[in-house]
Design a protein around this motif. Structure first.
Motif, short mmCIF file in Angstrom:
data_model
loop_
_atom_site.label_atom_id
_atom_site.label_comp_id
_atom_site.label_asym_id
_atom_site.label_seq_id
_atom_site.Cartn_x
_atom_site.Cartn_y
_atom_site.Cartn_z
N LYS A 11 0.92 4.03 -3.15
CA LYS A 11 0.72 5.47 -2.93
C LYS A 11 1.92 6.28 -3.41
O LYS A 11 1.76 7.34 -4.00
N GLU A 70 0.83 -1.21 0.00
CA GLU A 70 0.00 0.00 0.00
C GLU A 70 0.87 1.25 0.00
O GLU A 70 0.59 2.21 -0.72
N THR A 71 1.92 1.25 0.78
CA THR A 71 2.86 2.38 0.80
C THR A 71 3.49 2.56 -0.58
O THR A 71 3.59 3.67 -1.10
N ARG A 78 -5.34 -2.02 -11.06
CA ARG A 78 -4.79 -2.89 -10.01
C ARG A 78 -5.49 -4.24 -10.03
O ARG A 78 -6.70 -4.32 -10.10
#
Length: 193
Positions: A68, A64-65, A85
């Motif tokens: 982003k 997730e990091t 995605r």
């Protein structure tokens, strides 16, 4: 600075991200490579027919990091229009790689125009002790020819007018070195090569 979340750090997942927009010819693959390595993620990135394709594997929270940061920290000359995605099953890869590009591009794939010489290249150009001193076609992933040398997409050296110019050993080393600003810079050259 990238902050890593702690929750969910043990659940390993694999995700395919297809990044569309101006993402070829702007240093996007080297950016993705460095980002994945800095976060300890595995997988690969390559120029696809519709943009740049990334498969990345690691702890869910770190993925997730990574996702982003792709939008937030993309190279200055990139323009991200869309990111698709998909979830995949983990493959337990051991490293992160830049793979060869797909052989054909879809209509609508965009490569930026030639970019003005960046300050780092200008400094080399004017430095009498630099091997690229006064070398007019100086470039790196942040600047230099794109559209004017392109013969086909996806954007890779073998599809440009540079394909017949073999890199000298020094340029080859820069092209292969992840920390170098010429890492995977397709028009890389110097007076020697």
């Amino acid at each position: 600075m990238i902050e890593l979340p702690i929750n969910g750090a043990l659940e390993v997942v694999r995700v395919r991200l297809t990044v569309c927009g101006i993402v070829q010819g702007v240093g996007f693959r080297p950016f993705v490579f460095r980002l994945a390595q800095s976060l300890g993620l595995m997988g690969h990135v390559f120029n696809a027919g519709d943009g740049v394709r990334i498969e990345v594997e690691g702890p869910a929270a770190v993925i997730e990091t990574f996702a982003k940061a792709i939008s937030a920290d993309a190279p200055a000359n990139a323009r991200i229009d869309m990111i698709r995605r998909e979830s995949l099953e983990p493959e337990w890869e051991a490293e992160f790689w830049i793979l060869e590009s797909e052989p054909a591009a879809l209509p609508g794939l965009v490569v930026p125009p030639d970019l003005a010489t960046c300050p780092s290249c200008v400094a080399e150009l004017l430095n009498r002790n630099d091997r690229r001193h006064r070398y007019p076609p100086i470039n790196c992933t942040a600047c230099g020819p794109r559209f004017s040398i392109l013969e086909a997409l996806p954007y890779d050296r073998q599809r440009t007018t540079m394909r017949s110019f073999a890199m000298c050993s020094e340029c080859g080393s820069e092209y292969q070195e992840p920390g170098d600003r010429r890492f995977h810079a397709e028009p890389i050259a110097c007076p020697q090569c």
